[in-house]
Scaffold this motif. Structure first.
Motif, short mmCIF file in Angstrom:
data_model
loop_
_atom_site.label_atom_id
_atom_site.label_comp_id
_atom_site.label_asym_id
_atom_site.label_seq_id
_atom_site.Cartn_x
_atom_site.Cartn_y
_atom_site.Cartn_z
N ASP A 104 -57.93 -44.89 -36.96
CA ASP A 104 -57.66 -43.91 -35.92
C ASP A 104 -58.62 -44.25 -34.79
OD1 ASP A 104 -57.00 -41.76 -34.39
OD2 ASP A 104 -57.91 -40.25 -35.70
N SER A 106 -60.50 -44.67 -31.22
CA SER A 106 -60.79 -43.95 -29.98
C SER A 106 -61.04 -44.94 -28.84
CB SER A 106 -62.03 -43.06 -30.17
OG SER A 106 -63.17 -43.85 -30.47
N GLU A 143 -66.62 -49.02 -33.98
CA GLU A 143 -66.02 -47.85 -34.61
C GLU A 143 -65.52 -48.16 -36.02
OE1 GLU A 143 -62.66 -46.31 -32.50
OE2 GLU A 143 -61.46 -48.13 -32.72
N ALA A 148 -66.29 -44.76 -38.50
CA ALA A 148 -65.70 -43.63 -37.77
C ALA A 148 -64.18 -43.76 -37.66
CB ALA A 148 -66.31 -43.53 -36.38
N HIS A 151 -62.41 -42.90 -40.95
CA HIS A 151 -62.64 -41.55 -41.49
C HIS A 151 -63.51 -41.57 -42.73
CE1 HIS A 151 -59.88 -39.67 -38.67
NE2 HIS A 151 -58.97 -40.57 -38.98
N THR A 153 -67.05 -41.65 -42.31
CA THR A 153 -68.38 -41.18 -41.94
C THR A 153 -68.26 -39.94 -41.07
OG1 THR A 153 -68.38 -42.66 -40.03
CG2 THR A 153 -69.45 -43.45 -42.01
N SER A 154 -67.80 -38.86 -41.65
CA SER A 154 -67.66 -37.63 -40.87
C SER A 154 -68.96 -36.82 -40.85
CB SER A 154 -66.54 -36.76 -41.45
OG SER A 154 -66.84 -36.39 -42.78
N TRP A 169 -70.21 -31.64 -41.33
CA TRP A 169 -69.19 -32.64 -41.61
C TRP A 169 -67.80 -32.04 -41.51
CZ3 TRP A 169 -72.87 -31.13 -45.22
CH2 TRP A 169 -72.43 -30.22 -46.19
N GLY A 170 -66.84 -32.93 -41.29
CA GLY A 170 -65.45 -32.54 -41.30
C GLY A 170 -64.86 -32.80 -42.66
N SER A 171 -63.60 -32.54 -42.81
CA SER A 171 -62.93 -32.80 -44.09
C SER A 171 -62.95 -34.28 -44.39
CB SER A 171 -61.48 -32.30 -44.03
OG SER A 171 -61.46 -30.91 -43.80
N PRO A 172 -63.19 -34.68 -45.63
CA PRO A 172 -63.21 -36.10 -45.96
C PRO A 172 -61.82 -36.69 -45.91
CG PRO A 172 -63.33 -34.80 -47.96
CD PRO A 172 -63.42 -33.83 -46.81
N TYR A 173 -61.79 -38.00 -45.71
CA TYR A 173 -60.50 -38.69 -45.77
C TYR A 173 -60.00 -38.60 -47.20
CZ TYR A 173 -57.02 -42.36 -45.73
OH TYR A 173 -55.86 -43.06 -45.86
#
Length: 205
Positions: A104, A106, A143, A148, A151, A153-154, A169-173
């Protein structure tokens, strides 16, 4: 999957079984000082792998790998980009990421590691490359090296107002249907020390 070809020598083909576990530029620079405690080290196979690119076609020794990991001068954008691209190539050559791994991004419209690798190589190998093109190539490589775009290393670390360290942290992959119910937090004071479990989060549900 390692094999031997009598005509060309050793063949190391990533089979994707290890998942996406890229290393950053610091790790690859660390290997220049000698084998890592994990047993990882540079070999002639790594040289043969990275010099299949246009950017690193002249790399002939492990010393050359280490030289390209050190931007010179340090503030040169294209030198910085080449160091990140070398790190990306080492991640690919060591099978830590696969060309087919989805990303993903950026930094552009690429959707796989391989597409970003090819574009970065093309930009950096151009005799008319510009700082802007080098910036794009650096972004595309970094990246992936940082995880990153994959997904992986959130986790973000910041200093709390109380003086402590805050982890967010965000939701893990995840590829399955089950979600994480807690996280285990590990840390170590430096890259040579063993990992120690620092904490276990409370249930997220």
């Amino acid at each position: 999957d390692d094999s031997c070809n009598a005509a060309t020598g050793c063949v190391n083909t990533p089979n994707g079984s290890c998942g996406s576990n890229p290393k950053t530029q610091g790790y690859w620079k660390r290997l220049c000082r000698g084998p890592h405690p994990s047993g990882d080290f540079y070999s002639a196979g790594d040289v043969d792998c990275v010099n299949n690119t246009c950017t690193f076609a002249t790399v002939a020794t492990t010393a050359d790998i280490c030289d390209r990991l050190q931007p010179n001068p340090t503030n040169d954008k294209c030198e910085q980009a080449e160091a990140q691209f070398m790190s990306l190539m080492l991640n690919l050559c060591k099978g830590r990421v696969s060309p087919s791994s989805p990303i993903d991004s950026s930094c552009g419209a690429n959707t796989t590691v391989g597409a970003s690798q090819q574009q970065a190589d093309s930009l950096l190998c151009s005799p008319t490359r510009t700082p802007a093109q080098c910036t794009t190539a650096q972004c595309e490589s970094e990246e992936i090296n940082s995880g990153a775009a994959l997904h992986v290393t959130s986790l973000k670390v910041s200093k709390d107002v109380s003086g402590g360290v805050r982890l967010t942290w965000g939701s893990p992959y995840q590829g399955g249907i089950e979600a994480a119910v807690q996280y285990r937090v590990w840390g170590r004071p430096n890259s040579e020390s063993p990992w120690t479990q620092l904490a276990v989060t409370q249930s997220l549900f």
